[in-house]
Design a protein around this motif. Structure first.
Motif, mmCIF file in Angstrom:
data_model
loop_
_atom_site.group_PDB
_atom_site.id
_atom_site.type_symbol
_atom_site.label_atom_id
_atom_site.label_comp_id
_atom_site.label_asym_id
_atom_site.label_seq_id
_atom_site.Cartn_x
_atom_site.Cartn_y
_atom_site.Cartn_z
ATOM 1 N N ARG A 1 -3.976 -0.889 -0.822
ATOM 2 C CA ARG A 1 -3.097 -1.279 0.296
ATOM 3 C C ARG A 1 -2.158 -0.121 0.668
ATOM 4 O O ARG A 1 -1.951 0.170 1.850
ATOM 5 C CB ARG A 1 -2.287 -2.516 -0.098
ATOM 6 N N ASP B 1 -2.072 1.691 4.256
ATOM 7 C CA ASP B 1 -0.807 1.787 5.015
ATOM 8 C C ASP B 1 -0.494 3.242 5.372
ATOM 9 O O ASP B 1 -0.094 3.545 6.501
ATOM 10 C CB ASP B 1 0.360 1.203 4.199
ATOM 11 N N GLY C 1 -3.871 -4.137 10.227
ATOM 12 C CA GLY C 1 -4.128 -5.538 10.545
ATOM 13 C C GLY C 1 -4.532 -6.300 9.293
ATOM 14 O O GLY C 1 -4.337 -5.832 8.170
ATOM 15 N N PRO C 2 -5.130 -7.471 9.481
ATOM 16 C CA PRO C 2 -5.539 -8.269 8.329
ATOM 17 C C PRO C 2 -6.705 -7.604 7.578
ATOM 18 O O PRO C 2 -7.465 -6.825 8.150
ATOM 19 C CB PRO C 2 -5.976 -9.598 8.943
ATOM 20 N N VAL C 3 -6.820 -7.940 6.312
ATOM 21 C CA VAL C 3 -7.911 -7.428 5.484
ATOM 22 C C VAL C 3 -9.207 -8.061 5.957
ATOM 23 O O VAL C 3 -9.282 -9.271 6.173
ATOM 24 C CB VAL C 3 -7.663 -7.749 3.986
ATOM 25 N N HIS C 4 -10.218 -7.231 6.154
ATOM 26 C CA HIS C 4 -11.502 -7.717 6.635
ATOM 27 C C HIS C 4 -12.432 -8.082 5.473
ATOM 28 O O HIS C 4 -13.101 -9.097 5.505
ATOM 29 C CB HIS C 4 -12.153 -6.650 7.529
#
Length: 186
Positions: free
Chosen positions: A160, A164, A175-178
């Motif tokens: 993460r 970032d 964005g959101p984790v895929h």
């Protein structure tokens, strides 16, 4: 055929990976003790082996000595075989052309009494075990599970943070984790 153009969603994906390492000390020990007897009379070899096995097992289970529970100790193998190349001492004891039999029994100990490993080995060897055929320091299932969970958290935090940093350097927001993939190596 025409190649498909990447969709907007595909072009906004970044792939990062993270790893987590935790060093620890073992909380379990697996020991295998060998009890081997040899004799030209197979029944005598079996009887002597049984006597030694009983002595070793009883001393290791004795609350005042080995203090192992039934769950921590057991017999894992037993064999009878002919000794095809006896050494000089066996030849002298039983005769040059005498068939000699070997009876071998293995006691397996799985314990968390890490501070008593040396004492357990001494007790077994001085009471009839001929040797230690295996000694392995390991982790209990509970400790393995806990450490794996902690290592995964470290790996996720690293991944993460990398994502970032990359997105921030590009002037973008994450964005959101895929998708998340976890390797089973630990």
């Amino acid at each position: 055929t025409m190649a498909e153009e990447p969709t907007d969603a595909d072009s906004r994906l970044i792939h990062v990976s993270g790893s987590g390492t935790i060093k620890t000390v073992p909380d379990r020990c697996d020991i295998s003790f060998s009890v081997v007897t040899k004799n030209s009379d197979v029944r005598a070899a079996q009887k002597e082996n049984s006597r030694k096995m009983d002595l070793v097992m009883n001393i290791l289970r004795d609350p005042a000595k080995g203090n192992l529970t039934p769950a921590e100790i057991g017999t894992s193998s037993y064999s009878i075989s002919e000794v095809y190349s006896p050494d000089d001492a066996l030849k002298a004891k039983f005769g040059e052309n005498t068939v000699i039999y070997e009876v071998s029994n293995t006691i397996s100990v799985e314990t968390s009494q890490m501070d008593r490993i040396g004492d357990l080995i001494d007790l077994a060897v001085t009471n009839g075990a001929n040797g230690v055929s295996s000694l392995q320091f390991t982790l209990s299932k509970e400790k393995t599970s806990d450490l794996r969970t902690r290592a995964l958290a470290i790996a996720a935090d690293k991944a993460r943070a990398d994502a970032d940093a990359v997105m921030q350097a590009m002037g973008q927001t994450l964005g959101p984790v895929h998708e998340i993939t976890v390797d089973e190596v630990y």
